[in-house]
Design an enzyme around this catalytic site. Structure first.
Site, mmCIF file in Angstrom:
data_model
loop_
_atom_site.group_PDB
_atom_site.id
_atom_site.type_symbol
_atom_site.label_atom_id
_atom_site.label_comp_id
_atom_site.label_asym_id
_atom_site.label_seq_id
_atom_site.Cartn_x
_atom_site.Cartn_y
_atom_site.Cartn_z
ATOM 1 N N ARG A 37 0.833 -1.217 0.000
ATOM 2 C CA ARG A 37 0.000 0.000 0.000
ATOM 3 C C ARG A 37 0.861 1.257 0.000
ATOM 4 N NH1 ARG A 37 -4.188 -1.573 -1.893
ATOM 5 N NH2 ARG A 37 -4.625 -3.679 -1.314
ATOM 6 N N HIS A 67 7.449 -7.498 -7.054
ATOM 7 C CA HIS A 67 6.277 -6.693 -7.449
ATOM 8 C C HIS A 67 6.331 -5.327 -6.761
ATOM 9 C CE1 HIS A 67 2.270 -5.588 -8.594
ATOM 10 N NE2 HIS A 67 2.005 -6.781 -9.121
ATOM 11 N N ASP A 176 -0.371 -11.493 -17.234
ATOM 12 C CA ASP A 176 -1.225 -12.052 -16.186
ATOM 13 C C ASP A 176 -2.434 -12.700 -16.876
ATOM 14 O OD1 ASP A 176 -3.385 -12.171 -14.217
ATOM 15 O OD2 ASP A 176 -2.107 -10.979 -12.911
ATOM 16 N N HIS A 179 -5.762 -11.123 -16.047
ATOM 17 C CA HIS A 179 -5.883 -9.774 -16.625
ATOM 18 C C HIS A 179 -6.101 -9.804 -18.150
ATOM 19 C CE1 HIS A 179 -3.370 -7.980 -13.052
ATOM 20 N NE2 HIS A 179 -4.462 -8.614 -12.663
ATOM 21 N N HIS A 211 2.003 -14.273 -14.778
ATOM 22 C CA HIS A 211 1.198 -14.482 -13.568
ATOM 23 C C HIS A 211 0.100 -15.446 -13.968
ATOM 24 C CE1 HIS A 211 2.316 -10.363 -11.592
ATOM 25 N NE2 HIS A 211 3.291 -11.253 -11.519
ATOM 26 N N ASP A 224 -10.756 -7.840 -13.020
ATOM 27 C CA ASP A 224 -9.566 -8.157 -12.246
ATOM 28 C C ASP A 224 -9.875 -8.745 -10.868
ATOM 29 O OD1 ASP A 224 -7.039 -8.444 -11.213
ATOM 30 O OD2 ASP A 224 -6.516 -6.320 -11.295
ATOM 31 N N HIS A 226 -9.127 -12.316 -9.098
ATOM 32 C CA HIS A 226 -8.446 -13.605 -9.284
ATOM 33 C C HIS A 226 -9.232 -14.743 -8.626
ATOM 34 C CE1 HIS A 226 -4.310 -11.387 -9.567
ATOM 35 N NE2 HIS A 226 -5.242 -10.815 -10.292
ATOM 36 N N GLU A 256 -0.940 -16.007 -8.242
ATOM 37 C CA GLU A 256 -1.430 -14.936 -7.358
ATOM 38 C C GLU A 256 -2.885 -15.233 -7.036
ATOM 39 O OE1 GLU A 256 -0.799 -11.830 -10.296
ATOM 40 O OE2 GLU A 256 0.660 -10.913 -8.939
HETATM 41 ZN ZN ZN Z 1 -4.871 -8.789 -10.752
HETATM 42 FE FE FE Z 2 -0.747 -10.089 -11.638
HETATM 43 FE FE FE Z 3 0.187 -7.241 -10.348
#
Ligand code: ZN
Ligand code: FE
Ligand code: FE
Length: 278
Positions: A37, A67, A176, A179, A211, A224, A226, A256
């Site tokens: 954050r 990341h 990803d 995504h 990802h 988005d 997951h 993830e």
């Molecule tokens: Zn995501």
């Molecule tokens: Fe990702």
């Molecule tokens: Fe990411």
């Protein structure tokens, strides 16, 4: 050998991440370089980092995929937010050199009404400020779901950023699966077609990591969210197609999915077995 792992907590240090990876059958992993954050990062304990490097080399780990924090937005309207992106990223570049030759992934950002073109310009400008010829880290733009004013939901936008980056050997893409599907790319029925399109628009040589997530939403939903592997719209078969694809199978694969370590261990062993059967 498949390089597969998941996102691990960095709270207990680098060596601890290496040990967690071994425990769950991973030979790569992702981690936040600092509080996701935002905020200040802890000073790096170089002995602790060294112990991770020893674990990684003794166990043939693939490239690690760090990341950047989610709050990092290089194309914010607000100069203070852009300044944080610059500060955090340049500090992270220094930290990454303690684990040389790995990847650092970030979300290109949200242009918040300024338009994708302006966003692309600001993102490239930041990259041209922080990337240095002597660095060993490759910075990866993540393919985004395209929700809100996210930049990077299309291959064209990623290509436009890369096109403006001067040090092209320091930049790449992390794809990803949740995504790209959310952004409307049909990896369920036409993975080959999507990879051909990526190659034509961006260039497959820029694709450095994946990802691997299932998605709670159907293709094109731009949400988005997951899901665990096999519990979303992509399904286990699509994910297995990704990790065994001749153009992808050499890449590091990072889960993830909404899991604790135990769940990750189960997904990793299931995917290793499925990939071995192919
Ligand atoms: Zn995501
Ligand atoms: Fe990702
Ligand atoms: Fe990411």
């Amino acid at each position: 050998m498949l390089n597969i792992g998941c996102h691990l907590s960095a709270a207990k240090g680098y060596e601890h991440m290496g040990r967690d990876a071994l425990k769950i059958g991973a030979n790569t992993f992702a981690f936040f370089t600092r509080n996701p954050r935002g905020g200040k990062s802890k000073a790096l304990d170089t002995d602790d980092v060294q112990r991770l490097l020893e674990i990684a080399s003794a166990n043939d780990f693939g490239k690690l995929v760090a990341h950047a924090p989610y709050t990092l937005n290089p194309c914010s309207k607000d100069k203070k937010v852009r300044d944080f992106a610059y500060l955090a990223m340049s500090e992270d570049m220094e930290r990454m050199e303690h684990t040389p030759g790995n990847y650092y992934n970030f979300h290109p950002g949200s242009h918040v009404g300024q338009g994708a073109e302006a966003g692309i310009e600001m993102i490239a400008e930041l990259l041209n400020q922080i990337l240095k010829p002597e660095q060993t880290t490759t910075v990866l733009l993540e393919t985004m779901a395209g929700k809100g004013s996210e930049v990077g939901g299309s291959f064209e936008e990623l290509a436009a950023i890369i096109d403006k980056v001067e040090l092209k050997d320091k930049i790449g893409v992390c794809m990803d699966t949740c995504h790209v599907s959310d952004a409307g790319y049909d990896i369920i029925n036409d993975l080959d077609g999507v990879l051909d399109e990526f190659d034509r628009v961006v260039g497959l040589e820029y694709l450095k990591a994946m990802h691997i997530n299932d998605s709670l939403n159907p293709a094109g939903a731009r949400k988005d969210r997951h899901a665990k592997i096999g519990e979303g719209h992509l399904g286990t078969e699509t994910i297995v197609n990704v990790i065994t694809h001749p153009k992808l199978k050499h890449l590091p694969f990072i889960l993830e999915t909404p899991n604790e370590l135990e769940g990750y261990a189960a997904e990793i062993s299931m995917l290793r077995e499925a990939a071995a059967d192919k």
